[in-house]
Design a protein around this motif. Structure first.
Motif, short mmCIF file in Angstrom:
data_model
loop_
_atom_site.label_atom_id
_atom_site.label_comp_id
_atom_site.label_asym_id
_atom_site.label_seq_id
_atom_site.Cartn_x
_atom_site.Cartn_y
_atom_site.Cartn_z
N ARG A 16 44.12 51.89 53.68
CA ARG A 16 45.43 51.68 54.29
C ARG A 16 46.24 50.66 53.47
O ARG A 16 47.42 50.86 53.19
N GLN A 31 55.69 49.77 56.34
CA GLN A 31 55.63 50.23 57.74
C GLN A 31 55.96 51.71 57.88
O GLN A 31 55.66 52.31 58.90
N SER A 34 53.35 54.13 59.13
CA SER A 34 53.08 54.29 60.55
C SER A 34 54.32 54.69 61.34
O SER A 34 54.21 55.42 62.33
N THR A 35 55.51 54.24 60.92
CA THR A 35 56.71 54.54 61.69
C THR A 35 57.42 55.81 61.25
O THR A 35 58.03 56.49 62.07
N PRO A 37 56.00 58.38 58.64
CA PRO A 37 55.08 58.84 57.59
C PRO A 37 55.67 59.92 56.69
O PRO A 37 55.34 59.98 55.50
N GLU A 75 46.55 58.43 55.53
CA GLU A 75 47.42 57.64 56.42
C GLU A 75 48.42 58.53 57.15
O GLU A 75 48.70 58.32 58.33
N ASN A 79 48.34 58.65 61.20
CA ASN A 79 49.50 58.18 61.95
C ASN A 79 50.27 59.30 62.62
O ASN A 79 50.95 59.07 63.62
#
Length: 149
Positions: A16, A31, A34-35, A37, A75, A79
Motif C-alpha cells: 500500500r 488518498q 482509497s477515495t 481509485p 489497491e 478499495n
C-alpha cells in the motif's frame, strides 16, 4: 515441505505504501487510492504510457515494474471491492504459496474467487500490453465480480 507463512498485514502495508509513493511520484494525491481509485489508476496508466519501454528493462527494473503493477492493481481491488491480500498455499510455487487478492464483496452476494494479481501482471508483461486498467478488468472477471465476455 516446510513453507514460509508470511505476515500478510505487514506485506499488504508495504505494498500500500509503495502504491501511494507511485501515485505521489506522478503528481497525484496518495488518498486517491482509497477515495478515487479510478483516478489513481488513470494517473498511473498515463505514466506507464509515457515512460514504459520494455526493451530498456533489466531484471531488476522488471521486478520493480511488476511490483508497481501488483501494488496499484491490488489497491484498486481492495478499495473498490472490499477485498484484501492473502497468502494462498500452493505446492506448485517455489515459495510454497502466492499472493492473491480475495474476499471481494459481490453486490449480489455471489461467491467470488481469489485472484493471483502477480500472474496477471506477468501475463501482461509477457505480451507487452501493460495498463493497470486492463489488469483490473482481468482481475474482476477472474474473481467473479463481472461476467466474462
Amino acid at each position: 515441505m516446510d513453507h514460509p507463512n508470511p505476515d500478510v498485514d505487514e506485506w499488504a502495508a508495504e505494498l500500500r505504501d509503495f502504491a501511494e509513493r507511485i501515485v505521489v511520484s506522478l503528481g497525484g494525491d496518495p488518498q486517491w487510492l482509497s477515495t478515487n481509485p479510478d483516478w489513481a489508476v488513470g494517473l498511473v496508466d498515463r505514466g506507464i504510457a509515457e515512460d514504459w519501454d520494455p526493451t530498456a528493462m533489466d531484471e531488476g527494473d522488471r521486478h520493480r515494474f511488476r511490483s508497481l503493477l501488483m501494488a496499484v492493481t491490488g489497491e484498486f481491488l481492495i478499495n473498490t471491492h472490499g477485498a484484501r491480500w492473502a497468502w494462498l498455499l500452493d505446492d506448485t510455487s517455489p515459495l510454497g504459496g502466492r499472493w492473491v487478492v480475495t474476499g471481494f464483496t459481490h453486490p449480489l452476494g455471489q461467491r467470488t474467487r481469489p485472484v493471483d494479481v502477480g500472474r496477471i501482471a506477468d501475463d501482461a508483461l509477457a505480451l507487452h500490453r501493460v495498463q493497470v486498467i486492463d489488469l483490473v478488468d482481468t482481475a474482476e472477471r477472474e474473481s467473479g465480480m463481472r461476467a466474462t465476455a
